[in-house]
Design an enzyme around this catalytic site. Sequence first.
Site, mmCIF file in Angstrom:
data_model
loop_
_atom_site.group_PDB
_atom_site.id
_atom_site.type_symbol
_atom_site.label_atom_id
_atom_site.label_comp_id
_atom_site.label_asym_id
_atom_site.label_seq_id
_atom_site.Cartn_x
_atom_site.Cartn_y
_atom_site.Cartn_z
ATOM 1 N N LYS A 1 42.605 50.310 27.154
ATOM 2 C CA LYS A 1 41.693 51.466 27.265
ATOM 3 C C LYS A 1 42.164 52.577 26.330
ATOM 4 C CE LYS A 1 38.769 49.753 30.111
ATOM 5 N NZ LYS A 1 37.471 49.346 29.579
ATOM 6 N N TYR B 1 46.090 46.160 30.533
ATOM 7 C CA TYR B 1 44.712 46.617 30.718
ATOM 8 C C TYR B 1 44.587 48.098 30.361
ATOM 9 C CZ TYR B 1 40.870 48.764 33.225
ATOM 10 O OH TYR B 1 39.792 49.542 33.546
ATOM 11 N N SER C 1 38.822 54.886 31.235
ATOM 12 C CA SER C 1 39.260 54.895 32.627
ATOM 13 C C SER C 1 40.259 56.019 32.864
ATOM 14 C CB SER C 1 39.929 53.550 32.927
ATOM 15 O OG SER C 1 40.694 53.616 34.099
HETATM 16 N N1 UFG Z 1 44.183 49.449 48.197
HETATM 17 C C1 UFG Z 1 44.648 49.029 49.428
HETATM 18 N N2 UFG Z 1 44.364 47.778 49.830
HETATM 19 C C2 UFG Z 1 43.642 46.893 49.077
HETATM 20 C C3 UFG Z 1 43.168 47.333 47.815
HETATM 21 C C4 UFG Z 1 43.462 48.611 47.398
HETATM 22 O O1 UFG Z 1 45.311 49.788 50.143
HETATM 23 O O2 UFG Z 1 43.435 45.763 49.497
HETATM 24 C C5 UFG Z 1 44.470 50.807 47.754
HETATM 25 C C6 UFG Z 1 45.295 50.865 46.483
HETATM 26 O O3 UFG Z 1 46.655 50.783 46.784
HETATM 27 C C7 UFG Z 1 44.880 52.210 45.915
HETATM 28 C C8 UFG Z 1 43.424 52.374 46.368
HETATM 29 O O4 UFG Z 1 43.255 51.460 47.442
HETATM 30 O O5 UFG Z 1 45.637 53.215 46.477
HETATM 31 C C9 UFG Z 1 42.415 52.048 45.306
HETATM 32 O O6 UFG Z 1 42.736 50.774 44.758
HETATM 33 P P1 UFG Z 1 41.725 49.971 43.818
HETATM 34 O O7 UFG Z 1 42.398 48.675 43.478
HETATM 35 O O8 UFG Z 1 40.382 49.900 44.422
HETATM 36 O O9 UFG Z 1 41.601 50.914 42.556
HETATM 37 P P2 UFG Z 1 42.738 51.440 41.562
HETATM 38 O O10 UFG Z 1 42.728 52.921 41.702
HETATM 39 O O11 UFG Z 1 44.021 50.755 41.720
HETATM 40 O O12 UFG Z 1 42.178 50.914 40.182
HETATM 41 C C10 UFG Z 1 40.955 51.331 39.717
HETATM 42 C C11 UFG Z 1 40.283 50.262 38.856
HETATM 43 C C12 UFG Z 1 41.039 50.024 37.576
HETATM 44 C C13 UFG Z 1 41.353 51.308 36.906
HETATM 45 C C14 UFG Z 1 42.058 52.230 37.853
HETATM 46 C C15 UFG Z 1 42.348 53.561 37.243
HETATM 47 O O13 UFG Z 1 40.179 49.039 39.558
HETATM 48 O O14 UFG Z 1 40.232 49.257 36.723
HETATM 49 O O15 UFG Z 1 41.221 52.459 38.978
HETATM 50 O O16 UFG Z 1 43.192 54.286 38.058
HETATM 51 F F1 UFG Z 1 42.163 51.138 35.838
#
Ligand code: UFG
Length: 342
Positions: free
Chosen positions: A156, A152, A127
């Site tokens: 990785k 998590y 990741s």
């Molecule tokens: N976000 C919102 N509202 C929500 C959900 C997410 O604003 O309800 C935002 C988050 O703050 C972030 C973006 O959308 O800025 C993406 O969030 P995600 O949760 O979809 O994804 P992440 O980038 O946090 O995490 C993903 C994977 C993880 C991995 C990570 C690596 O879910 O498994 O990328 O950066 F580790």
Amino acid sequence: MKKPSVLVSGGAGYIGSHTAVELIAAGYDVVIVDNLSNSDIAAVEGVRRITGAEIPFVEVDCCDRTALRRVFETYDFDSVIHFAASKAVGESVQKPLEYYTNNLTSFMNIIALMREFGRHNIVFSSSCTVYGEPDKQPVTEQTPRKPATSPYGNTKQMCEDILRDSIAAYEGLKGIALRYFNPIGAHPSAQIGELPRGVPQNLVPYITQTAAGVRECLSVFGDDYPTADGSCIRDYIDVTDLARAHVAAIGRMAGDKNKERYEIFNVGTGRGVSVLELVTRFEQVNGVKVNHKIAPRREGDIIAIWADPTLANEELGWQATRTLDETLASAWAWEKHLRDME
Ligand code: UFG
């Protein structure tokens, strides 16, 4: 002639099921194992419907080495793609021991059995989380890893290291770690897609459920970041494009193009998109409204990260092909399919 065959652990999951489809389309046989702890047998049925292929499925926990050994005894696969893992960042902070036990044990069992049975090639699901908050964009494979900010993320990093050290020690073993950016969307057939349990933690399933009226309002976590519109930036990669990167990695290990036995590739589009841009794009492409409000920052979020995918483009011969609009349309088609099934 016998087709080459791939064991897909976690093949009932989101990325695993899409990868199974692409493997079969590329002429591979596939065996799926999954403990169904955070996935559904319906995904395997979806893969069978899309491909028309007979796909053996074994319900097994990769932490159970004895049960997993029976799979190695029964099926004659050449390569393994290891998806099976727990993947919720927040949950891993609450349940570190479960995360370390599950993600490390299952991976070590896979490698140990590959040695025992002389199966040589493995693709590992890593990741972009291993880069933490990068100092420079876009990130290349040379960008230094930062200390993990969650158990998590730490699993990785640790699994990457276990793979590197095992390959150095055990002759014949070859591996590729694919560092995924943010996979979104669904298969164009809308037969398989993401199946979040309970309240979605990830952005796109939350958007689609809000548009469908299942959730009232999307919280955009933070609009005061140092980015153009103040919201976080990610590299959203179509899940079918991501799936094809695995097929390319399997092909590369079977051929003799790679000189290094352990390689790492970023799998992203190279394009950074903000949360607010994604919401607006989703509304425009699909002609639906996504109620949203600005909420406080989410703890642990990285401000911005996107990939430099040049190495994967050049060495794997892979690139992202689907446009963001196509991907967002596929995510909405999948959500509507789920609603129709109710
Ligand atoms: N976000 C919102 N509202 C929500 C959900 C997410 O604003 O309800 C935002 C988050 O703050 C972030 C973006 O959308 O800025 C993406 O969030 P995600 O949760 O979809 O994804 P992440 O980038 O946090 O995490 C993903 C994977 C993880 C991995 C990570 C690596 O879910 O498994 O990328 O950066 F580790």
